[in-house]
Design a protein around this motif. Structure first.
Motif, PDB file in Angstrom:
ATOM      1  N   PRO A  28      26.360  43.212  33.533  1.00 36.02           N
ATOM      2  CA  PRO A  28      26.795  42.799  34.877  1.00 36.02           C
ATOM      3  C   PRO A  28      27.279  43.962  35.753  1.00 36.02           C
ATOM      4  O   PRO A  28      27.057  43.953  36.964  1.00 36.02           O
ATOM      5  CB  PRO A  28      27.927  41.809  34.596  1.00 36.02           C
ATOM      6  CG  PRO A  28      27.633  41.282  33.237  1.00 36.02           C
ATOM      7  CD  PRO A  28      27.022  42.417  32.479  1.00 36.02           C
ATOM      8  N   HIS A  29      27.933  44.971  35.154  1.00 34.66           N
ATOM      9  CA  HIS A  29      28.488  46.078  35.935  1.00 34.66           C
ATOM     10  C   HIS A  29      27.691  47.377  35.758  1.00 34.66           C
ATOM     11  O   HIS A  29      28.148  48.450  36.146  1.00 34.66           O
ATOM     12  CB  HIS A  29      29.948  46.320  35.547  1.00 34.66           C
ATOM     13  CG  HIS A  29      30.848  45.194  35.942  1.00 34.66           C
ATOM     14  ND1 HIS A  29      31.300  45.010  37.236  1.00 34.66           N
ATOM     15  CD2 HIS A  29      31.372  44.171  35.207  1.00 34.66           C
ATOM     16  CE1 HIS A  29      32.067  43.946  37.285  1.00 34.66           C
ATOM     17  NE2 HIS A  29      32.133  43.411  36.063  1.00 34.66           N
ATOM     18  N   GLU A  75      26.930  41.919  38.999  1.00 32.60           N
ATOM     19  CA  GLU A  75      28.218  42.068  39.671  1.00 32.60           C
ATOM     20  C   GLU A  75      28.416  43.456  40.273  1.00 32.60           C
ATOM     21  O   GLU A  75      29.516  43.782  40.719  1.00 32.60           O
ATOM     22  CB  GLU A  75      29.342  41.751  38.684  1.00 32.60           C
ATOM     23  CG  GLU A  75      29.299  40.306  38.172  1.00 32.60           C
ATOM     24  CD  GLU A  75      30.459  39.969  37.259  1.00 32.60           C
ATOM     25  OE1 GLU A  75      31.573  40.484  37.514  1.00 32.60           O
ATOM     26  OE2 GLU A  75      30.259  39.211  36.292  1.00 32.60           O
TER      27      GLU A  75
END
Length: 346
Positions: A28-29, A75
């Motif tokens: 996600p990051h 994200e």
């Protein structure tokens, strides 16, 4: 997992060879970077040849990385596909200590995660920029301003921040007399940055063979340290000396060139311990200090500064199959001033 081409050292005495390595899936990051260029740092050579004694093989070196974002996690907010980006000497840290919270991740007491030959938080060993792609947490991905060419920007991710950080910390600027000891891969960038900051810059090099280059990069004076008269002529002159030389030097003679309250900052990593006479320090209230790269915020600051002032490394671009030859040339000081690998050749 993602399989990518890379060059790795498999033993201390063997050459780097082409191989395939796995990169983690994009979380996600995370940011997946298509590497365009990877600089060759002397630290790569020390690690590949286990000269510091902690290499785990196989090892993929490279912590001067520039490229383009190929994919982002769900994200990620700071980078987008197609952005020009870079990765430097580390790819993670604890993010909780006072150093990390201050943006000084390089001094994390819990240990930063090096871009290669280190263990990440997932328990797997990190592999560096001698490869076609790398996956890095978004926080540790730097933006490369449009004013910088990606190939000349690659060495800024280690050599550039190594010089910028102490210059910024000790307030280099107009009215300051600064000496750069050594005119190699580190020193030549230091001359450019110190000049752009407005300081009076002097190069201290073993010979005058690179004098024309030094003056072209912004030095005001250039002296040969092989001439004993140099140390007499420059006694008590400098506010700040940055020593980029990894070979042993007579530290007391260099300290003698500091003015009152002057500081000598050690940036090179000599093989043997540094010896200094106490008298060299108490006279003129001199200081001997050290500095190690810079944190993520300061590295971005450095890149922005270099873009504004048109500062890039002087490079020789090589294909991947010339890495081993380049290593020998670095050891023989046969490069002006930094090798950069074209990642398209991996």
């Amino acid at each position: 997992m993602i399989d990518v081409s890379a060059y790795a050292a498999n033993s201390a005495g063997g050459p780097l060879e082409k191989t395939t390595i796995e990169r983690r899936a994009v979380g996600p990051h995370d940011v997946l970077i298509e590497i365009k260029y990877a600089g060759i740092c002397h630290s790569d050579i020390h690690t590949a040849r286990n000269e510091w004694g902690h290499t785990v093989y196989p090892v993929v070196p490279g912590h001067e990385i520039t490229g383009v974002v190929a994919e982002i996690g769900s994200e990620v907010t700071g980078h987008a596909v197609g952005d020009r980006v870079g990765v430097g000497c580390f790819v993670d840290s604890c993010r909780k200590c006072a150093s990390c919270e201050a943006g000084e991740e390089q001094y994390c007491p819990n240990g930063y995660v090096g871009t290669y030959n280190n263990v990440g938080r997932d328990g797997k060993r990190t592999a560096g920029g001698y490869s076609t792609h790398i996956v890095v947490d978004e926080y540790f991905v730097l933006s490369i301003p449009d004013g910088l060419e990606l190939d000349a920007a690659a060495p800024l991710l280690c050599a550039g921040i190594t010089l910028y950080s102490p210059l910024a910390h000790w307030g280099a600027g107009p009215g300051q007399k600064i000496a750069i000891a050594g005119m190699g891969g580190l020193g030549h960038i230091g001359v450019k940055i110190a000049h752009a900051m407005g300081a009076e810059v002097t190069v201290l090099s073993q010979t005058l063979s690179k004098k024309d280059d030094g003056l072209r990069f912004g030095a005001d004076q250039y002296y040969a340290t092989s001439d004993k008269e140099t140390f007499r002529a420059l006694r008590g002159r400098f506010d700040l000396i940055l020593n980029t030389v990894s070979a042993p030097i007579d530290m007391d003679r260099y300290l003698s060139m500091l003015a009152m309250n002057g500081t000598l900052v050690e940036l090179g990593l000599p093989e043997n311990p540094i010896t200094v006479s106490g008298f060299s320090l108490i006279r003129n209230r001199r200081s001997l200090a050290g500095s190690f790269v810079g944190g993520i915020p300061q590295t971005q600051e450095m890149l922005n500064f270099c873009a504004r002032h048109g500062i890039g490394a002087e490079i020789e671009l090589i294909p991947a199959d010339k890495i081993n030859e380049a290593y020998e040339r670095v050891i023989g000081s046969d490069v002006r001033y930094r090798f950069v690998i074209d990642a398209a050749t991996f």
